[in-house]
Motif scaffolding. Structure first.
Motif, PDB file in Angstrom:
ATOM      1  N   ASP B  68       0.852  -1.259   0.075  1.00 39.40           N
ATOM      2  CA  ASP B  68      -0.194  -0.124   0.046  1.00 39.40           C
ATOM      3  C   ASP B  68       0.876   1.222   0.103  1.00 39.40           C
ATOM      4  N   HIS B  69       2.210   1.131   0.538  1.00 39.22           N
ATOM      5  CA  HIS B  69       3.057   2.509   0.461  1.00 39.22           C
ATOM      6  C   HIS B  69       3.254   3.221  -0.538  1.00 39.22           C
ATOM      7  N   PHE B  70       3.842   2.587  -1.727  1.00 36.10           N
ATOM      8  CA  PHE B  70       4.406   3.185  -2.973  1.00 36.10           C
ATOM      9  C   PHE B  70       3.705   2.518  -4.049  1.00 36.10           C
ATOM     10  N   GLY B 104      -5.867  -1.685  -0.280  1.00 38.34           N
ATOM     11  CA  GLY B 104      -6.432  -0.767   0.324  1.00 38.34           C
ATOM     12  C   GLY B 104      -5.184  -0.561   1.497  1.00 38.34           C
ATOM     13  N   ILE B 105      -5.475   0.816   2.204  1.00 37.17           N
ATOM     14  CA  ILE B 105      -4.368   1.116   3.294  1.00 37.17           C
ATOM     15  C   ILE B 105      -4.616   0.106   4.276  1.00 37.17           C
ATOM     16  N   GLU B 106      -3.575  -0.674   4.682  1.00 33.63           N
ATOM     17  CA  GLU B 106      -3.501  -1.737   5.585  1.00 33.63           C
ATOM     18  C   GLU B 106      -4.558  -1.779   6.895  1.00 33.63           C
ATOM     19  N   HIS B 107      -4.353  -0.519   7.443  1.00 30.51           N
ATOM     20  CA  HIS B 107      -5.077  -0.449   8.700  1.00 30.51           C
ATOM     21  C   HIS B 107      -6.597  -0.197   8.543  1.00 30.51           C
ATOM     22  N   CYS B 108      -6.908   0.308   7.389  1.00 28.57           N
ATOM     23  CA  CYS B 108      -8.346   0.422   7.083  1.00 28.57           C
ATOM     24  C   CYS B 108      -8.966  -1.013   6.395  1.00 28.57           C
ATOM     25  N   ALA B 125       4.570  -4.808  10.914  1.00 26.66           N
ATOM     26  CA  ALA B 125       6.027  -4.028  10.829  1.00 26.66           C
ATOM     27  C   ALA B 125       5.159  -2.657  10.190  1.00 26.66           C
ATOM     28  N   ASP B 126       4.676  -1.983  10.932  1.00 26.91           N
ATOM     29  CA  ASP B 126       4.021  -0.596  10.753  1.00 26.91           C
ATOM     30  C   ASP B 126       3.629   0.017  12.006  1.00 26.91           C
ATOM     31  N   SER B 127       3.917   1.277  12.330  1.00 25.23           N
ATOM     32  CA  SER B 127       3.649   1.838  13.804  1.00 25.23           C
ATOM     33  C   SER B 127       2.187   1.974  14.062  1.00 25.23           C
ATOM     34  N   HIS B 128       1.208   2.080  12.898  1.00 24.01           N
ATOM     35  CA  HIS B 128       0.098   2.234  13.208  1.00 24.01           C
ATOM     36  C   HIS B 128      -0.930   0.928  13.173  1.00 24.01           C
ATOM     37  N   THR B 129      -0.161  -0.042  13.234  1.00 26.71           N
ATOM     38  CA  THR B 129      -0.717  -1.336  13.628  1.00 26.71           C
ATOM     39  C   THR B 129      -1.758  -1.199  14.976  1.00 26.71           C
ATOM     40  N   GLY B 302      -7.875  11.474   3.945  1.00 25.48           N
ATOM     41  CA  GLY B 302      -7.674  10.152   3.811  1.00 25.48           C
ATOM     42  C   GLY B 302      -6.572   9.479   4.851  1.00 25.48           C
ATOM     43  N   SER B 303      -6.006   8.448   4.184  1.00 23.56           N
ATOM     44  CA  SER B 303      -4.877   7.742   5.313  1.00 23.56           C
ATOM     45  C   SER B 303      -5.501   6.760   5.954  1.00 23.56           C
ATOM     46  N   CYS B 304      -4.831   5.899   6.975  1.00 24.85           N
ATOM     47  CA  CYS B 304      -5.388   5.015   7.860  1.00 24.85           C
ATOM     48  C   CYS B 304      -6.013   5.698   9.012  1.00 24.85           C
ATOM     49  N   THR B 305      -5.670   7.126   9.110  1.00 24.38           N
ATOM     50  CA  THR B 305      -6.333   7.657  10.393  1.00 24.38           C
ATOM     51  C   THR B 305      -7.882   8.093   9.992  1.00 24.38           C
ATOM     52  N   THR B 363      -4.192   4.394  -1.715  1.00 30.12           N
ATOM     53  CA  THR B 363      -2.574   4.323  -1.384  1.00 30.12           C
ATOM     54  C   THR B 363      -2.236   5.236  -0.060  1.00 30.12           C
ATOM     55  N   CYS B 364      -1.028   4.810   0.639  1.00 28.69           N
ATOM     56  CA  CYS B 364      -0.691   5.520   1.335  1.00 28.69           C
ATOM     57  C   CYS B 364      -0.146   7.110   0.954  1.00 28.69           C
ATOM     58  N   GLY B 365       0.397   6.784  -0.457  1.00 31.81           N
ATOM     59  CA  GLY B 365       0.948   8.262  -1.312  1.00 31.81           C
ATOM     60  C   GLY B 365       1.222   9.377  -0.316  1.00 31.81           C
ATOM     61  N   PRO B 366       0.363  10.603  -0.138  1.00 34.79           N
ATOM     62  CA  PRO B 366       1.110  11.676   0.317  1.00 34.79           C
ATOM     63  C   PRO B 366       1.351  11.431   1.855  1.00 34.79           C
ATOM     64  N   CYS B 367       0.535  10.703   2.460  1.00 29.27           N
ATOM     65  CA  CYS B 367       0.691  10.727   3.770  1.00 29.27           C
ATOM     66  C   CYS B 367       2.239  10.584   4.328  1.00 29.27           C
ATOM     67  N   LEU B 368       2.975   9.746   3.816  1.00 28.47           N
ATOM     68  CA  LEU B 368       4.420   9.599   4.216  1.00 28.47           C
ATOM     69  C   LEU B 368       5.328  10.446   3.209  1.00 28.47           C
ATOM     70  N   GLY B 369       4.647  11.227   2.307  1.00 26.08           N
ATOM     71  CA  GLY B 369       5.881  11.992   1.430  1.00 26.08           C
ATOM     72  C   GLY B 369       6.071  10.994   0.163  1.00 26.08           C
ATOM     73  N   THR B 385      -4.307  13.259   8.233  1.00 27.15           N
ATOM     74  CA  THR B 385      -3.297  11.998   8.364  1.00 27.15           C
ATOM     75  C   THR B 385      -3.081  12.413   9.909  1.00 27.15           C
ATOM     76  N   ASN B 386      -1.755  11.572  10.321  1.00 22.55           N
ATOM     77  CA  ASN B 386      -1.491  11.489  11.793  1.00 22.55           C
ATOM     78  C   ASN B 386      -0.246  12.002  12.270  1.00 22.55           C
ATOM     79  N   ARG B 387       0.602  12.460  10.874  1.00 20.87           N
ATOM     80  CA  ARG B 387       1.868  12.667  11.564  1.00 20.87           C
ATOM     81  C   ARG B 387       2.229  14.329  10.573  1.00 20.87           C
ATOM     82  N   GLY B 391       9.279  17.133   6.966  1.00 24.99           N
ATOM     83  CA  GLY B 391       9.698  16.670   5.678  1.00 24.99           C
ATOM     84  C   GLY B 391       8.693  15.474   5.318  1.00 24.99           C
ATOM     85  N   ARG B 392       7.433  15.468   6.315  1.00 25.74           N
ATOM     86  CA  ARG B 392       6.718  14.080   6.324  1.00 25.74           C
ATOM     87  C   ARG B 392       6.059  13.901   4.808  1.00 25.74           C
ATOM     88  N   MET B 393       5.588  15.200   4.432  1.00 23.12           N
ATOM     89  CA  MET B 393       4.875  15.241   3.114  1.00 23.12           C
ATOM     90  C   MET B 393       5.820  15.813   1.789  1.00 23.12           C
TER      91      MET B 393
END
Ligand code: SF4
Lengths: 162, 424
Positions: B68-70, B104-108, B125-129, B302-305, B363-369, B385-387, B391-393
């Protein structure tokens, strides 16, 4: 002996290794961008054996193991911080990046100071300022994990004994 | 049960460690119900997994691999990473493998697919687990080596965390206030390391009144206070959510009334205004009034949040009949294909496109830049998003403000951070 690089509180994993570089997990690639969004000169100037000193909650944010991998591949000897975020702490031990928790040492080390660290005893010496500090030893379980060289040998050893 | 009184977190950990009881600080080895990785963390885990010298993963039905990330792959390097994970998934016949078209975004996605259930012990292996705590599960983020060990052995070690209880009294929410505002408010109070190594347990009438989507949002951001996990005891809303999703039995745990907490915080939901977190930490919260007038270049919803149905409905309700400000690129990222489709059925996608919003595949797309909405130097975004780290985005000299979808939609229309009441 190494030179100290100093950073502030809540240094997050996006600063340690920005996500834009995570399309490749090669340690050399990660090392080239280590700490880039905190200090763009770091990756270029850091020398083997240098020490990374930071405030509270070092490594907060994402679970990316790329963060301790980047620091280790940048040849940093040890990280000394006031405290660590949970996942970073676990990851650092798992991949064998030495980290110490010692608020006194963090307060007593300035950027550029020459510092020696004895990983076994946790003794930190600031040669520039002629001071020394004692970092907290690891809990026994963690020590065992480190002694066996990280999580993988530890788990494999446990399985054999089981 | 006779014996010690325990929190919900302690009960789940004890049960999975095969112990009658556990206490905070205790080191345990526990069995895993679900193990998750994505296209960024799985490649590292796969490399480590080989070192365990096992032929197969511990249980191919208890592993989820989510690209889902890239994705859809943004460049050659990310395509190579996805390929490694895809090959691993095929070789090990991983049952829950999600590639483009299904992803989909994993946590959704995982809760929606019924893969995370009450009483489960889950590592990702993702902090928002920690999101899955909203279902009454113990779920926590780990790195790739821990994940590799989990894949190989079906077990992981944990230090039993102390719990902090957050009681939300009352049900009189201020207009447009959501789970996002409650959790930002808490992080503003306790700070980004306020719950470091600890469990955050959310309870009270205010939590009962929240939708499941709002609860996912709250537990999702427990990590933003440094917590090991966020957790909410299951109730009727949880069971209704699980109807038709859960495909295996589950166990409901709740905290004993006299369970021990490291700290207890009490709030009245009526006192919590709409929140905005200023750069560069989620703890830099202010009320939306205090943020009012901050000019923005981009809005990301959007995002998992906040990429679930409630979030899209909230945004659409505000955007309906309006156009986004000509200087604001506005992006909507539905969390999953199912959410995307439901939003289409409800006409929300029409509303977005009419308003001048770009709608993307999940997609996670812009959430993590990562891609699909990167900021240039000096640009400013308001995101659900959550962070909002440096430089996050995108560019290290860009800025991210965090808020709920209603504030984000209103701000997109006004071109500056705005209260929803300014536009409806
Ligand atoms: S949406 Fe953002 S926070 Fe959530 S999993 Fe993706 S990158 Fe991480």
């Amino acid at each position: 002996m190494g030179k100290a690089w100093k950073f502030g509180h809540d240094i997050d994993t996006d600063v340690i290794i920005p996500a834009r570089y995570l399309n490749n997990s090669d340690p050399e690639h990660l090392a080239k961008h280590c700490m880039e969004d905190g200090d763009v000169t770091f990756a270029e100037k850091v020398q083997e054996g240098d020490i990374l000193v930071a405030g509270k909650n070092f490594g907060c944010g994402s679970s990316r193991e790329h963060a301790p991998i980047a620091i280790k591949a940048a040849k940093v000897k040890v990280v000394i911080a006031e405290s660590y975020a949970r996942i970073f702490y676990r990851n650092a031990l798992n991949i064998g990046l030495p980290i110490l928790e010692c608020p006194e040492a963090v307060a007593g080390i300035n950027a550029g100071d020459e510092v020696t660290v004895d990983l076994e005893s946790g003794k930190v010496e600031n040669l520039t300022q002629k001071t020394s500090f004692q970092a907290r030893p690891f809990p026994p379980f963690m020590q065992e994990l480190i002694n066996t060289g990280g999580l993988i040998p530890y788990v494999r050893g446990r399985k054999k004994n089981a | 049960m006779i014996g010690m009184s325990m929190t919900i977190t302690e009960k789940i950990l004890a049960q999975h460690a095969g112990l009658e009881e556990v206490v905070p600080g205790q080191l345990i080895t526990a069995k895993l119900d679900m193990v998750l990785a994505n296209d960024v963390t799985a490649p590292v885990a796969v490399k480590e997994f080989v070192k365990f010298e096992v032929d197969s993963v511990f249980d191919r039905s208890k592993v989820a691999l989510v690209l889902d990330h890239f994705t859809p792959n943004k460049d050659i390097a990310s395509a190579e990473q996805s390929k490694q994970v895809r090959e691993f998934a095929r070789r090990h016949e991983i049952e829950h493998f999600y590639d483009v078209g299904k992803v989909g975004i994993e946590h959704c996605l995982l809760p929606e697919q019924g893969l995370t259930l009450p009483g489960d012990l889950i590592i990702g292996a993702d902090s928002h687990t920690c999101t899955y705590g909203a279902l009454g599960a113990f779920a926590t983020g780990v790195g790739s080596t821990d994940l590799a060990a989990g894949l190989a052995t079906g077990e992981a070690w944990f230090r039993v965390p102390e719990s902090i209880k957050f009681v939300f009294h009352g049900t009189k929410f201020q207009p447009w206030v959501s789970g996002k505002d409650l959790i930002l408010y808490v992080i503003g109070k306790i700070g980004v390391d306020g719950a470091r190594y600890q469990a955050m347990e959310f309870t009270g009438e205010g939590i009962s009144a929240l939708s499941m989507d709002g609860r996912f949002t709250m537990c999702n951001m427990a990590i933003e206070a440094g917590a090991k996990n966020g957790i909410i005891a299951p109730d009727e809303k949880t069971f209704a959510y699980l109807e038709g999703r859960s495909k295996r039995p589950y166990t409901v745990y709740t905290s004993d009334p006299d369970a021990k907490y490291a700290q207890v915080f009490e709030f009245d939901v009526a006192d919590i205004p709409l929140q905005v977190a200023f750069p560069h930490l989620p703890e830099n919260t202010k009320s939306v009034q205090e943020a009012s007038g901050v000019k923005i270049d981009q809005v990301v919803i959007g995002s998992c949040t906040n990429g679930r149905m409630e979030d899209l409905r909230m945004a659409a309700q505000i955007l309906r009949g309006h156009k986004v400000h000509p200087h604001v690129r506005t992006l909507v990222f539905p969390g999953t294909q199912e959410i995307y489709r439901q939003a289409m059925h409800e006409g929300l996608i029409d509303t977005f496109i009419e308003a001048g919003v770009a709608v993307s595949t999940p997609t996670c797309g812009p959430c993590l830049g990562g891609h699909m909405g990167i900021l240039a130097k000096g640009e400013r975004a308001l995101a659900t998003t959550n962070r909002n780290f440096v430089g996050r985005m995108g560019h290290p000299e860009s800025e991210v403000y965090l808020a709920n979808p209603a504030v984000a939609a209103a701000s997109a229309i006004r071109g500056q951070i705005a209260h929803p009441e300014e536009v409806v």
